[in-house]
Design an enzyme around this catalytic site. Structure first.
Site, PDB file in Angstrom:
ATOM      1  N   TYR A 157       0.658  -0.850   0.141  1.00  0.00           N
ATOM      2  CA  TYR A 157      -0.235  -0.096   0.001  1.00  0.00           C
ATOM      3  C   TYR A 157       0.751   0.711  -0.100  1.00  0.00           C
ATOM      4  O   TYR A 157       0.043   2.261  -0.249  1.00  0.00           O
ATOM      5  CB  TYR A 157      -0.885   0.393   0.672  1.00  0.00           C
ATOM      6  CG  TYR A 157      -2.116  -1.073   1.159  1.00  0.00           C
ATOM      7  CD1 TYR A 157      -3.346  -0.682  -0.119  1.00  0.00           C
ATOM      8  CD2 TYR A 157      -2.216  -1.848   2.031  1.00  0.00           C
ATOM      9  CE1 TYR A 157      -3.817  -2.138  -0.169  1.00  0.00           C
ATOM     10  CE2 TYR A 157      -2.909  -3.398   1.969  1.00  0.00           C
ATOM     11  CZ  TYR A 157      -3.721  -3.191   0.938  1.00  0.00           C
ATOM     12  OH  TYR A 157      -4.248  -4.108   0.903  1.00  0.00           O
ATOM     13  N   ASN A 198     -13.008   4.163  -2.007  1.00  0.00           N
ATOM     14  CA  ASN A 198     -12.512   3.034  -1.673  1.00  0.00           C
ATOM     15  C   ASN A 198     -12.719   2.463  -0.909  1.00  0.00           C
ATOM     16  O   ASN A 198     -12.197   2.939   0.191  1.00  0.00           O
ATOM     17  CB  ASN A 198     -11.099   3.158  -1.731  1.00  0.00           C
ATOM     18  CG  ASN A 198     -10.160   2.302  -1.252  1.00  0.00           C
ATOM     19  OD1 ASN A 198     -10.708   0.660  -0.908  1.00  0.00           O
ATOM     20  ND2 ASN A 198      -9.005   1.850  -1.767  1.00  0.00           N
ATOM     21  N   HIS A 242     -15.753  -6.673  -1.377  1.00  0.00           N
ATOM     22  CA  HIS A 242     -16.100  -7.421  -1.213  1.00  0.00           C
ATOM     23  C   HIS A 242     -16.646  -7.973  -0.927  1.00  0.00           C
ATOM     24  O   HIS A 242     -16.589  -9.669  -0.745  1.00  0.00           O
ATOM     25  CB  HIS A 242     -14.434  -8.865  -1.035  1.00  0.00           C
ATOM     26  CG  HIS A 242     -12.870  -7.986  -1.640  1.00  0.00           C
ATOM     27  ND1 HIS A 242     -13.257  -7.646  -2.584  1.00  0.00           N
ATOM     28  CD2 HIS A 242     -12.099  -6.898  -0.889  1.00  0.00           C
ATOM     29  CE1 HIS A 242     -11.803  -6.697  -2.338  1.00  0.00           C
ATOM     30  NE2 HIS A 242     -11.060  -6.945  -1.857  1.00  0.00           N
ATOM     31  N   ASP A 263     -25.957  -1.547  -2.059  1.00  0.00           N
ATOM     32  CA  ASP A 263     -27.566  -1.011  -2.077  1.00  0.00           C
ATOM     33  C   ASP A 263     -27.616   0.888  -1.718  1.00  0.00           C
ATOM     34  O   ASP A 263     -28.207   1.769  -2.570  1.00  0.00           O
ATOM     35  CB  ASP A 263     -28.517  -1.465  -0.429  1.00  0.00           C
ATOM     36  CG  ASP A 263     -28.452  -2.296  -1.066  1.00  0.00           C
ATOM     37  OD1 ASP A 263     -28.532  -3.024  -2.680  1.00  0.00           O
ATOM     38  OD2 ASP A 263     -29.225  -3.867  -0.489  1.00  0.00           O
ATOM     39  N   HIS A 269      -8.750   1.895  -6.216  1.00  0.00           N
ATOM     40  CA  HIS A 269      -8.436   0.499  -5.134  1.00  0.00           C
ATOM     41  C   HIS A 269      -6.780   0.506  -5.421  1.00  0.00           C
ATOM     42  O   HIS A 269      -6.506   0.547  -6.487  1.00  0.00           O
ATOM     43  CB  HIS A 269      -8.168  -0.732  -5.626  1.00  0.00           C
ATOM     44  CG  HIS A 269      -9.859  -1.066  -5.126  1.00  0.00           C
ATOM     45  ND1 HIS A 269     -10.302  -1.265  -3.959  1.00  0.00           N
ATOM     46  CD2 HIS A 269     -10.753  -1.659  -5.714  1.00  0.00           C
ATOM     47  CE1 HIS A 269     -11.369  -1.963  -3.662  1.00  0.00           C
ATOM     48  NE2 HIS A 269     -11.955  -2.094  -5.176  1.00  0.00           N
ATOM     49  N   LEU A 270      -6.123   0.651  -4.531  1.00  0.00           N
ATOM     50  CA  LEU A 270      -4.343   0.728  -4.454  1.00  0.00           C
ATOM     51  C   LEU A 270      -3.793   0.056  -5.307  1.00  0.00           C
ATOM     52  O   LEU A 270      -2.990   0.117  -5.680  1.00  0.00           O
ATOM     53  CB  LEU A 270      -4.309   1.305  -3.377  1.00  0.00           C
ATOM     54  CG  LEU A 270      -4.669   2.591  -2.419  1.00  0.00           C
ATOM     55  CD1 LEU A 270      -4.262   2.648  -0.993  1.00  0.00           C
ATOM     56  CD2 LEU A 270      -3.908   4.137  -2.623  1.00  0.00           C
ATOM     57  N   ARG A 323     -10.722 -10.676  -3.503  1.00  0.00           N
ATOM     58  CA  ARG A 323     -10.402  -9.757  -4.152  1.00  0.00           C
ATOM     59  C   ARG A 323     -10.841  -9.589  -5.043  1.00  0.00           C
ATOM     60  O   ARG A 323     -11.210  -8.315  -4.989  1.00  0.00           O
ATOM     61  CB  ARG A 323      -9.186  -8.986  -3.899  1.00  0.00           C
ATOM     62  CG  ARG A 323      -8.390  -9.195  -1.731  1.00  0.00           C
ATOM     63  CD  ARG A 323      -7.194  -8.584  -1.891  1.00  0.00           C
ATOM     64  NE  ARG A 323      -6.750  -8.877  -1.284  1.00  0.00           N
ATOM     65  CZ  ARG A 323      -6.748  -8.678   0.237  1.00  0.00           C
ATOM     66  NH1 ARG A 323      -7.763  -7.796   1.050  1.00  0.00           N
ATOM     67  NH2 ARG A 323      -6.424  -9.022   1.075  1.00  0.00           N
TER      68      ARG A 323
HETATM   69  C1  DQA Z   1      -8.106  -2.341  -1.458  1.00  0.00           C
HETATM   70  C2  DQA Z   1      -7.744  -3.367  -1.742  1.00  0.00           C
HETATM   71  C3  DQA Z   1      -8.817  -4.746  -0.473  1.00  0.00           C
HETATM   72  O1  DQA Z   1      -8.691  -5.270  -1.046  1.00  0.00           O
HETATM   73  C4  DQA Z   1      -8.273  -4.836   0.913  1.00  0.00           C
HETATM   74  O2  DQA Z   1      -8.851  -4.912   1.866  1.00  0.00           O
HETATM   75  C5  DQA Z   1      -7.785  -3.018   1.158  1.00  0.00           C
HETATM   76  C6  DQA Z   1      -7.254  -2.087  -0.025  1.00  0.00           C
HETATM   77  C7  DQA Z   1      -6.989  -1.054  -2.127  1.00  0.00           C
HETATM   78  O3  DQA Z   1      -6.658  -0.135  -1.983  1.00  0.00           O
HETATM   79  O4  DQA Z   1      -6.683  -2.134  -2.622  1.00  0.00           O
HETATM   80  O5  DQA Z   1      -8.207  -2.467   2.393  1.00  0.00           O
HETATM   81  O6  DQA Z   1      -9.008  -1.423  -1.398  1.00  0.00           O
END
Ligand code: DQA
Length: 145
Positions: free
Chosen positions: A22, A73, A79, A86, A99-100, A110
């Site tokens: 991350y 995000n 997931h 909703d 997503h990062l 994921r």
């Molecule tokens: C995330 C990817 C997700 O699977 C993970 O649980 C995160 C970060 C990402 O930014 O890549 O908390 O959303």
């Protein structure tokens, strides 16, 4: 134009959590960079973060009539959360999922994203730049759904 950027569960731990995945920059830095980008492209932005699914649902509900776009995000709730999906369907605000990391290249679990069913665009694996790309996409799309 007013955008709402929502970061979900564990994103407050940026800089500390799994830096190899991350990155080393923290959540405060993300917010600072998002605000700088908003200024650059001429939109207003509010950044919110929560580790609670219900709070994220409430943030989305309260966005109705206040924001022209949502960048979200949801973290791991991506997931699992039908409730967040909703809420987005209820308010009908144009939304981009970010997503990062490249979630599709990671664990099987994921690869499922409920939010994707509603988001008009999904940006993955681009780190902080993904948020800026999402903001640009909402701006380009314009204020109306
Ligand atoms: C995330 C990817 C997700 O699977 C993970 O649980 C995160 C970060 C990402 O930014 O890549 O908390 O959303």
């Amino acid at each position: 134009m007013k955008l709402l950027v929502i970061n979900g569960v564990n994103l407050n731990m940026l800089g500390v959590r799994e830096p190899a995945l991350y990155g080393k920059k923290d959540y405060k830095t993300l917010v600072r960079e998002i605000k700088a980008h908003a200024k650059k492209i001429g939109v207003k932005v509010a950044c919110k973060q929560s580790n609670c699914e219900g709070e994220i649902v409430t943030m989305i509900q309260r966005a109705l009539g206040k924001y022209d776009g949502i960048v979200i995000n949801p973290g791991a709730y991506t997931h699992t959360s039908v409730a967040i999906l909703d809420a987005l369907k209820a308010v009908m605000i144009p939304t981009v999922e970010v997503h990062l990391t490249d979630v599709d290249a990671r664990e099987e679990y994921r690869k499922v994203s409920y939010v994707s069913e509603y988001a008009f665009l999904r940006v993955t694996g681009k780190g902080f730049d993904g948020y800026f790309e999402a903001m640009d996409a909402i701006k380009a799309r314009g204020a109306k759904q």
